[in-house]
Write a protein that holds these residues in place. Structure first.
Motif, PDB file in Angstrom:
ATOM      1  N   ILE A 312      14.070  48.131  37.895  1.00 16.20           N
ATOM      2  CA  ILE A 312      15.445  48.386  37.459  1.00 16.20           C
ATOM      3  C   ILE A 312      15.989  47.133  36.772  1.00 16.20           C
ATOM      4  N   ASP A 313      16.497  47.278  35.553  1.00 16.33           N
ATOM      5  CA  ASP A 313      17.200  46.174  34.903  1.00 16.33           C
ATOM      6  C   ASP A 313      18.560  46.020  35.566  1.00 16.33           C
ATOM      7  N   LEU A 314      18.979  44.778  35.807  1.00 12.96           N
ATOM      8  CA  LEU A 314      20.193  44.540  36.589  1.00 12.96           C
ATOM      9  C   LEU A 314      21.089  43.499  35.931  1.00 12.96           C
ATOM     10  N   ILE A 315      22.388  43.808  35.847  1.00 14.43           N
ATOM     11  CA  ILE A 315      23.437  42.813  35.609  1.00 14.43           C
ATOM     12  C   ILE A 315      24.241  42.701  36.890  1.00 14.43           C
ATOM     13  N   VAL A 316      24.542  41.473  37.297  1.00 18.56           N
ATOM     14  CA  VAL A 316      25.374  41.283  38.483  1.00 18.56           C
ATOM     15  C   VAL A 316      26.250  40.060  38.251  1.00 18.56           C
ATOM     16  N   GLY A 317      27.483  40.134  38.712  1.00 16.42           N
ATOM     17  CA  GLY A 317      28.379  38.998  38.531  1.00 16.42           C
ATOM     18  C   GLY A 317      29.695  39.205  39.246  1.00 16.42           C
ATOM     19  N   HIS A 318      30.625  38.299  38.970  1.00 11.84           N
ATOM     20  CA  HIS A 318      31.908  38.309  39.675  1.00 11.84           C
ATOM     21  C   HIS A 318      32.953  37.619  38.813  1.00 11.84           C
ATOM     22  N   THR A 319      34.194  37.657  39.260  1.00  9.16           N
ATOM     23  CA  THR A 319      35.255  36.909  38.598  1.00  9.16           C
ATOM     24  C   THR A 319      35.357  35.528  39.247  1.00  9.16           C
ATOM     25  N   ARG A 320      35.999  34.618  38.539  1.00 11.19           N
ATOM     26  CA  ARG A 320      36.109  33.243  39.077  1.00 11.19           C
ATOM     27  C   ARG A 320      37.031  33.197  40.289  1.00 11.19           C
ATOM     28  N   ASP A 321      38.169  33.901  40.212  1.00 13.18           N
ATOM     29  CA  ASP A 321      39.205  33.789  41.247  1.00 13.18           C
ATOM     30  C   ASP A 321      39.324  35.102  42.020  1.00 13.18           C
ATOM     31  N   GLU A 322      38.235  35.539  42.625  1.00 10.15           N
ATOM     32  CA  GLU A 322      38.209  36.849  43.280  1.00 10.15           C
ATOM     33  C   GLU A 322      39.372  37.025  44.266  1.00 10.15           C
ATOM     34  N   GLN A 323      39.618  36.042  45.093  1.00  3.86           N
ATOM     35  CA  GLN A 323      40.601  36.184  46.166  1.00  3.86           C
ATOM     36  C   GLN A 323      42.034  36.239  45.655  1.00  3.86           C
ATOM     37  N   ARG A 324      42.300  35.722  44.460  1.00  2.00           N
ATOM     38  CA  ARG A 324      43.688  35.542  44.014  1.00  2.00           C
ATOM     39  C   ARG A 324      44.505  36.837  44.070  1.00  2.00           C
ATOM     40  N   LEU A 325      43.907  37.958  43.707  1.00  3.44           N
ATOM     41  CA  LEU A 325      44.633  39.227  43.744  1.00  3.44           C
ATOM     42  C   LEU A 325      45.199  39.483  45.132  1.00  3.44           C
ATOM     43  N   PHE A 326      44.392  39.276  46.164  1.00  2.00           N
ATOM     44  CA  PHE A 326      44.813  39.551  47.530  1.00  2.00           C
ATOM     45  C   PHE A 326      45.838  38.517  48.000  1.00  2.00           C
ATOM     46  N   THR A 327      45.675  37.273  47.556  1.00  2.49           N
ATOM     47  CA  THR A 327      46.643  36.236  47.904  1.00  2.49           C
ATOM     48  C   THR A 327      48.025  36.584  47.355  1.00  2.49           C
ATOM     49  N   VAL A 328      48.059  37.082  46.120  1.00  2.44           N
ATOM     50  CA  VAL A 328      49.333  37.484  45.520  1.00  2.44           C
ATOM     51  C   VAL A 328      49.914  38.678  46.271  1.00  2.44           C
ATOM     52  N   ILE A 329      49.100  39.684  46.528  1.00  2.00           N
ATOM     53  CA  ILE A 329      49.576  40.890  47.208  1.00  2.00           C
ATOM     54  C   ILE A 329      50.136  40.556  48.587  1.00  2.00           C
ATOM     55  N   GLU A 330      49.494  39.622  49.280  1.00  4.41           N
ATOM     56  CA  GLU A 330      49.907  39.265  50.638  1.00  4.41           C
ATOM     57  C   GLU A 330      51.063  38.270  50.667  1.00  4.41           C
TER      58      GLU A 330
END
Length: 515
Positions: A312-330
């Protein structure tokens, strides 16, 4: 499989699937077919069962409206959307095609939405597939799958991971029917973000999903996979909210929305279960795929390291500031105390001295940065990176990326946060939730970055090459998605070293001897 044929009545495209004929609409230059059932409604005698084949129909079935969403948790008002929807045809697919005729041989992309395995519906405007299908010259598919207690609670008398089994059933429908829409069943790419990315990772490890897709894109893969004991204990807590046992016999008597509310109640007080549930309790994570030894034999990291994704060919990755969304919401942005940061480090940093190692590795970081770093790393960034490493270990190929472009919405408070990649990939920058992140009027920079991501994703789906080199453990080349395209060594090197050698086992029930 029944023979497929494309017909058109004026501007209303028609196709014939294995179950019967469908009439769709034309939208933004592509044919669209919405609300197509891929399995029988999982209600009544089929509630909490594995998905069952859909029965056929006579005549031409209109496929012009999305199917009703499955029961939802209360986050972001999603429970109201499911309460207001009529019908129990939760398991439906939607197809966008620029050339809906057999023999067109177009690549196919199948999207799995996220939502913490407790919310998610394909009818949200940000998941409209028209732009990807039109600009990429491919067939786009989205679908609903069961979430929360209906899809992921570990119940006596029910198969594990029903939500994942729904996904397999949707992919089987694609295999058997996508030719009618112009797609090539041998060129299917499955992609998803957050819980959708975790689902993609799980599908890579599931024997019953083998052969259903050729390529995979896993965006922001969460590291939360549950052991059977942990999942069963959480299910028991959900049932106890209603004075019931965690069995199919007991819970089948409860209205779906009441069951969702019980799950919400448990998630809201999950911290009180921390001594039993550990890390998920501190993040109010009540549902996740269960490593049950059957549907999901081992964790995705173990499966890929053993070679399950070699073809299976795969791309995998993430954003730099993953947690920031939850920090703002909280409401914690700029408000994290030293004590909160220390607690997060103690809970989520790897190894017995992980907290000290984080402080030493980031000596200039204050409480806010340390809190965000360790939460981002534990939940999304390091599980995603390690999935790529496991793929390489198992003899496969993986391309790694990081989204570093900061979202401009609300004065830029979100950074390159969790979920920002979704509107950019779909090109739906001002529909629904994305407007909060990107703003009401997307800038040329946002449009350009979105075009870059769509080009990479659709090129990968068509040919297996997203436009940057594969990752390897020596050079660790990574595509950074920002206003200026860059390929460089993996940028989160400090975190990578902190987590080097860590595994992501199924999370246990604390104080319980796992079988």
């Amino acid at each position: 499989m029944a023979s497929a044929a494309f017909e058109s009545t004026g501007s209303e495209p028609e196709v014939r699937t294995a179950a019967g004929a469908l009439r769709g609409t034309v939208d933004a230059g592509v044919a669209v077919f919405r609300g197509i059932p891929f399995a029988e409604p999982p209600v009544g005698a089929l509630r909490f069962a594995a998905p069952q084949p859909v029965r056929g129909w006579d005549g031409v079935r209109p496929a012009v409206a999305y199917g009703p969403p499955p029961p939802q948790a209360g986050h972001f008002g999603m429970d109201a959307l499911s309460r207001d929807a009529a019908g129990a045809d939760w398991l439906t697919v939607n197809v966008w095609s620029p050339e809906p005729r057999p023999g067109a041989g177009l690549a196919v992309m199948v999207w799995i939405q996220g939502g913490a395995y407790s919310i998610g519906m394909s009818s949200l405007p940000e998941y409209d597939g028209a732009r990807l299908a039109r600009d990429g010259g491919l067939v786009m598919v989205t679908f609903n799958y069961r979430v929360g207690i209906e899809g992921f609670a570990h119940l006596d008398g029910a198969p594990a991971n029903r939500g994942l089994l729904d996904q397999v059933a949707a992919l089987e429908w694609v295999r058997d029917n996508i030719r009618a829409f112009g797609g090539d069943p041998g060129r299917v790419t499955v992609f998803g973000e957050s819980a959708g990315g975790g689902s993609v990772a799980a599908l890579l490890a599931m024997p019953c999903a083998a052969g259903l897709f050729r390529r995979a894109i896993a965006q922001s893969v969460p590291g939360t996979f549950f052991s059977p004991a942990l999942a069963a204990d959480i299910a028991a807590a959900c049932a106890a909210e209603l004075g019931l046992r965690p069995t199919v016999a007991d819970l089948s008597t409860v209205a779906p929305n009441e069951l969702s509310a019980a799950g919400d109640a448990v998630a809201a007080k999950s911290a009180s279960f921390a001594e039993r549930w550990g890390q998920p309790a501190h993040r109010s994570i009540a549902f996740a795929p269960v490593v049950d030894g059957d549907v999901l034999p081992v964790t995705p990291w173990q499966a890929l390291a053993d070679g399950a994704g070699r073809d299976i060919d795969l791309i995998v990755g993430h954003t730099r500031d993953e947690q920031r969304l939850f920090t703002v919401i909280e409401g914690l942005l700029g408000q994290v105390t030293q004590e909160q940061a220390e607690t997060a480090l103690r809970l989520f940093a790897p190894g017995p001295d992980g907290a000290r190692r984080y402080r030493d590795a980031f000596p200039a970081a204050g409480p806010d940065e340390l809190y965000e770093l360790v939460n981002s790393d534990w939940l999304f960034r390091m599980p995603s990176l390690h999935l790529a490493t496991a793929q390489i270990t198992g003899g496969g190929r993986a391309h790694v990326y990081e989204l570093t472009w900061p979202a401009p919405g609300m004065g830029g408070v979100f950074g390159a946060c969790h979920g920002l990649d979704v509107p950019l990939v779909f090109g739906n920058l001002s529909s629904g939730q994305p407007a909060v992140l990107i703003g009401e009027s997307p800038s040329p920079a946002a449009e350009g970055l979105s075009a870059d991501l769509r080009t990479a994703w659709t090129a990968f789906a068509a040919h297996g090459d997203p436009g940057w080199p594969a990752y390897d453990v020596e050079h660790r080349l990574t595509r950074l998605f920002d206003t200026r395209p860059t390929v460089t060594a993996y940028p989160e090197e400090t975190s990578r070293l902190l987590w080097q050698g860590q595994s992501f086992p199924a999370l246990p029930l604390l104080g319980h001897a796992e079988m």
